[in-house]
Design an enzyme around this catalytic site. Structure first.
Site, PDB file in Angstrom:
ATOM      1  N   GLN A  11       0.831  -1.204   0.000  1.00 44.91           N
ATOM      2  CA  GLN A  11       0.000   0.000   0.000  1.00 44.91           C
ATOM      3  C   GLN A  11       0.866   1.255   0.000  1.00 44.91           C
ATOM      4  O   GLN A  11       1.893   1.321   0.676  1.00 44.91           O
ATOM      5  CB  GLN A  11      -0.911  -0.006   1.224  1.00 44.91           C
ATOM      6  N   SER A  91       4.364  -6.179   2.991  1.00 48.18           N
ATOM      7  CA  SER A  91       3.060  -6.073   3.648  1.00 48.18           C
ATOM      8  C   SER A  91       1.960  -6.630   2.750  1.00 48.18           C
ATOM      9  O   SER A  91       1.954  -7.826   2.459  1.00 48.18           O
ATOM     10  CB  SER A  91       2.797  -4.621   4.058  1.00 48.18           C
ATOM     11  N   LEU A  92       1.052  -5.797   2.261  1.00 43.12           N
ATOM     12  CA  LEU A  92       0.012  -6.257   1.344  1.00 43.12           C
ATOM     13  C   LEU A  92       0.597  -7.090   0.207  1.00 43.12           C
ATOM     14  O   LEU A  92       0.002  -8.074  -0.242  1.00 43.12           O
ATOM     15  CB  LEU A  92      -0.721  -5.047   0.755  1.00 43.12           C
ATOM     16  N   ARG A 116      -9.349  -7.526   4.543  1.00 42.04           N
ATOM     17  CA  ARG A 116      -8.197  -7.113   5.354  1.00 42.04           C
ATOM     18  C   ARG A 116      -8.141  -5.599   5.459  1.00 42.04           C
ATOM     19  O   ARG A 116      -7.939  -5.032   6.534  1.00 42.04           O
ATOM     20  CB  ARG A 116      -6.909  -7.655   4.724  1.00 42.04           C
ATOM     21  N   HIS A 201       0.786  -2.751  11.349  1.00 46.92           N
ATOM     22  CA  HIS A 201       1.936  -3.533  11.835  1.00 46.92           C
ATOM     23  C   HIS A 201       2.360  -3.132  13.254  1.00 46.92           C
ATOM     24  O   HIS A 201       3.536  -3.108  13.575  1.00 46.92           O
ATOM     25  CB  HIS A 201       3.118  -3.449  10.857  1.00 46.92           C
ATOM     26  N   GLN A 250       1.215 -11.268  10.512  1.00 47.89           N
ATOM     27  CA  GLN A 250       1.728 -10.135   9.733  1.00 47.89           C
ATOM     28  C   GLN A 250       1.000  -8.829  10.038  1.00 47.89           C
ATOM     29  O   GLN A 250       1.602  -7.756  10.016  1.00 47.89           O
ATOM     30  CB  GLN A 250       1.616 -10.469   8.236  1.00 47.89           C
TER      31      GLN A 250
END
Length: 313
Positions: A11, A91-92, A116, A201, A250
């Site tokens: 993102q 991440s994503l 999510r 996170h 995560q």
């Protein structure tokens, strides 16, 4: 045969117009975009191709949009017979990596990251969470300062270990603001609040992870066809149970991107291929090792440039 690794952006890499040149040129991409719109019940392809930017930037749209483009490009690479040795995402981007590794379908991943994104948005009321990029300061100092602030009752912790000299922190707005002040006093070149909708996170995402776990149980995960280097551990996962656990963790654990790249470099990779919009990850990789060969594939021209290199003797 050249040994390559795919890496997938997260993102922040979204922008209006992303994927338009692929959309215009390839029928298969147009079909995947149309299927995604039907699957998600929103005009995702319109947001990607035409905007408006504020709609595309919403977490629940940005996440599936980035995944859709990355995985559509993966299919084009597969059609050319390209298979990576390893895959990873930021991440994503880890979800795009799992689609590339065959652990979940594009359709399943799109629904999963849409949910999510919604859960991440809802986890902390607007304005109460924050993230900031810290530039030019060592990890040990950042961890010491954030630990001291946590001892005083505020939440702030490292969210992304991106590359030497670039760390992202996350937590409550008060915790992040206080950390920025102290880290500048400790010698950080900059401590910049990020334009994000929540403290991603960090431990503040734990409630979202618990809800997300039940969503993930609805996905028929498969063993990975190629190793996926997980954000949480910077180690490869292929087993279904390991994959499940790593994706749940995560959400509230730091992204160990620098360690991930160092691990992949140790596997005798000839080049990293950033698959999807932007060049953010290619820049981070070069800060880890400036001699490492990188490609980014975000339009037909960059796809052709990579294929030309890959197929030359």
């Amino acid at each position: 045969m050249k040994r390559i690794a795919f890496v997938f952006p997260g993102q922040g890499s979204q922008e209006v117009g992303m994927g338009k040149s692929f959309y215009d040129q390839y029928e298969s991409v147009r079909e995947q975009f149309a299927k995604a719109d039907d699957r998600l019940g929103v005009s995702l392809s319109q947001y990607m191709l035409e905007g408006p930017e504020e709609t595309l930037t919403k977490t629940e749209h940005a996440q599936p949009a980035l995944l859709l483009l990355s995985t559509s490009i993966v299919q084009l690479l597969k059609d050319e017979g390209i298979k990576p040795e390893l895959v990873a995402g930021h991440s994503l981007g880890e979800y795009s990596a799992h689609v590339a590794a065959g652990t979940m379908s594009q359709e399943e991943a799109l629904s999963l990251v849409q949910k999510r994104g919604q859960l991440m948005e809802e986890a902390v009321p607007a304005g109460q969470g924050s993230m900031a990029a810290v530039l030019g300061l060592d990890v040990e100092t950042i961890e010491r300062v954030t630990s001291a602030i946590r001892d005083e009752g505020e939440v702030v912790e490292v969210a992304n270990y991106n590359c030497p000299g670039q760390i992202v922190i996350s937590g409550s707005k008060e915790g992040v603001d206080e950390a920025c002040v102290r880290l500048k006093e400790e010698g950080a070149k900059r401590a910049l609040p990020l334009n994000v909708s929540g403290p991603f996170h960090s431990r503040l995402m734990k409630p979202a992870s618990e809800q997300f776990e039940s969503e993930l149980k609805g996905v028929s995960l498969k063993e990975a066809e190629v190793p996926v280097v997980a954000n949480v551990t910077a180690k490869p996962v292929q087993d279904k149970d390991q994959i499940f656990d790593s994706l749940v963790e995560q959400l509230y654990s730091p992204v160990r991107f620098e360690e991930t790249i160092r691990y992949m470099m140790d596997q005798d990779i000839d080049a990293f291929v950033e698959v999807g919009n932007g060049k953010v990850l290619s820049g981070l990789i070069r800060k880890v090792n400036r001699r490492m060969k990188t490609f980014n594939i975000q339009d037909p021209e960059s796809l052709e440039a990579f294929l030309e290199w890959y197929k030359e003797d």
